[in-house]
Design a protein around this motif. Structure first.
Motif, short mmCIF file in Angstrom:
data_model
loop_
_atom_site.label_atom_id
_atom_site.label_comp_id
_atom_site.label_asym_id
_atom_site.label_seq_id
_atom_site.Cartn_x
_atom_site.Cartn_y
_atom_site.Cartn_z
N SER A 93 5.33 -29.62 -6.35
CA SER A 93 5.19 -28.11 -6.20
C SER A 93 3.86 -27.15 -6.18
CB SER A 93 6.18 -27.34 -6.97
OG SER A 93 7.56 -28.33 -7.13
N VAL A 94 3.40 -27.34 -5.85
CA VAL A 94 2.38 -26.66 -4.99
C VAL A 94 2.30 -25.39 -4.24
CG1 VAL A 94 -0.09 -26.33 -4.34
CG2 VAL A 94 0.65 -28.14 -5.49
N TYR A 95 1.73 -24.46 -4.31
CA TYR A 95 2.47 -22.98 -3.11
C TYR A 95 1.25 -21.88 -3.62
CZ TYR A 95 4.41 -19.57 -0.53
OH TYR A 95 5.14 -18.78 0.61
N VAL A 96 0.94 -21.58 -2.71
CA VAL A 96 -0.07 -20.24 -2.69
C VAL A 96 0.36 -19.19 -1.80
CG1 VAL A 96 -2.43 -19.29 -2.50
CG2 VAL A 96 -1.86 -21.36 -3.90
N ARG A 97 1.14 -17.61 -1.92
CA ARG A 97 1.34 -17.72 -0.87
C ARG A 97 0.66 -17.31 0.15
NH1 ARG A 97 4.80 -13.56 -2.91
NH2 ARG A 97 5.49 -13.40 -5.25
N ARG A 157 -4.47 -17.55 0.61
CA ARG A 157 -4.81 -18.50 0.83
C ARG A 157 -6.18 -18.45 1.31
NH1 ARG A 157 0.28 -21.03 3.62
NH2 ARG A 157 1.45 -21.50 2.29
N ARG A 158 -7.01 -19.56 0.95
CA ARG A 158 -8.44 -19.51 0.64
C ARG A 158 -9.38 -18.85 -0.15
NH1 ARG A 158 -11.57 -22.76 5.03
NH2 ARG A 158 -12.57 -24.04 3.60
N ARG A 159 -8.81 -18.51 -0.67
CA ARG A 159 -9.25 -17.65 -1.90
C ARG A 159 -9.79 -17.97 -2.99
NH1 ARG A 159 -6.19 -11.42 -1.60
NH2 ARG A 159 -6.46 -11.83 1.22
N GLY A 160 -9.24 -19.51 -3.52
CA GLY A 160 -9.62 -19.85 -4.54
C GLY A 160 -8.43 -19.58 -5.60
N VAL A 161 -7.29 -19.47 -5.23
CA VAL A 161 -5.93 -19.65 -5.54
C VAL A 161 -6.01 -20.73 -6.58
CG1 VAL A 161 -3.67 -19.35 -6.24
CG2 VAL A 161 -5.51 -17.26 -5.35
N TYR A 162 -5.85 -22.06 -5.46
CA TYR A 162 -4.70 -23.35 -6.14
C TYR A 162 -6.17 -24.06 -6.91
CZ TYR A 162 -4.24 -28.49 -6.30
OH TYR A 162 -3.86 -29.27 -7.58
N ARG A 163 -7.76 -23.63 -6.56
CA ARG A 163 -9.16 -24.08 -7.73
C ARG A 163 -9.14 -23.59 -8.67
NH1 ARG A 163 -14.39 -25.31 -4.93
NH2 ARG A 163 -13.47 -24.53 -3.26
N SER A 164 -7.87 -22.36 -8.64
CA SER A 164 -8.27 -21.79 -10.34
C SER A 164 -6.92 -22.75 -10.63
CB SER A 164 -8.18 -20.59 -10.13
OG SER A 164 -9.07 -19.98 -9.50
N GLU A 195 1.65 -35.16 7.27
CA GLU A 195 1.21 -34.78 8.41
C GLU A 195 0.26 -32.99 7.60
OE1 GLU A 195 4.00 -33.78 10.48
OE2 GLU A 195 4.06 -36.16 11.23
N ASN A 196 0.30 -33.08 6.17
CA ASN A 196 -0.20 -31.28 5.91
C ASN A 196 -1.74 -31.64 5.39
OD1 ASN A 196 -0.52 -29.52 3.80
ND2 ASN A 196 1.15 -29.65 2.75
N VAL A 197 -2.54 -31.94 6.23
CA VAL A 197 -3.71 -31.36 6.24
C VAL A 197 -4.54 -30.72 5.71
CG1 VAL A 197 -4.17 -33.41 7.93
CG2 VAL A 197 -3.96 -30.90 8.33
#
Ligand code: COA
Length: 155
Positions: free
Chosen positions: A83-87, A91-98, A123-125
């Motif tokens: 259930s990984v999701y970032v608005r 995105r691409r601002r390090g939210v998932y990384r954090s 397919e979710n590259v």
């Protein structure tokens, strides 16, 4: 941005994030009553797992879910990330990384954890690239499943 374990009050946003993720990655419309009950059930049962959320100025901008799987080989538990999701707008601002670093820190303090696993659509590259960039490696395993008759979770 503040990273924290989710509380019961976060349920509505976690449901919204799951619905958006299923729509975006699998073109599925989740059944609101099923995903609603699914999110609230985990929030009420911390022994089974937990959500981690990223909060920016009081608004949730991303989340992930952790559940546990016993590994007899390793005498420890894998923490499965789902259930990984970032608005989209952040995105691409390090939210998932954090979010992932927070999970790693929680696990570092728990000697019963042996590592992390997740599955991702072939397919979710973008997601695959993200997990790889943060240090995870693709495994040799394929995921098999069979749903019990009568289980419905999307329209
Ligand atoms: C996958 C997802 C969670 C990534 O979240 P994010 O907060 O944007 O990721 P981050 O900003 O922390 O990125 C970390 C690293 O991953 C890689 N990465 C992330 N998005 C990328 C992209 N679009 N293209 C290439 N590399 C990417 C980069 O190496 C990035 O580090 P960098 O920005 O310093 O180069 C987000 O795109 C998302 O919510 N997608 C839709 C839902 C989804 O696919 N969920 C996963 C289901 S398994």
């Amino acid at each position: 941005m503040r990273i924290r374990v989710a509380a019961p009050d976060d349920a509505a946003t976690l449901v919204e994030f799951n619905a958006a993720m299923a729509r975006e990655t699998e073109a599925k419309e989740l059944l609101p009553q099923v995903i609603g009950a699914g999110v609230r059930s985990l929030l009420a049962n911390p022994a089974a797992g937990f959500y981690v959320v990223a909060e920016d100025d009081g608004r949730l901008v991303g989340s992930l879910m952790v559940t546990k799987e016993w590994s007899d080989w390793r005498n420890g538990s894998f923490w499965w990330i789902q259930s990984v999701y970032v608005r989209p707008e952040v995105r691409r601002r390090g939210v998932y990384r954090s979010l992932y670093r927070h999970v790693q820190n929680l696990a570092a303090a728990d000697p019963g954890v042996c590592g992390f696993r997740l599955y991702v659509d072939r397919e979710n590259v973008v997601a695959q690239g993200t997990y790889g960039a943060l240090g995870m490696k693709a495994t040799r395993y394929l995921v098999f499943e069979e749903l019990k008759p009568g289980i419905r979770f999307y329209r």
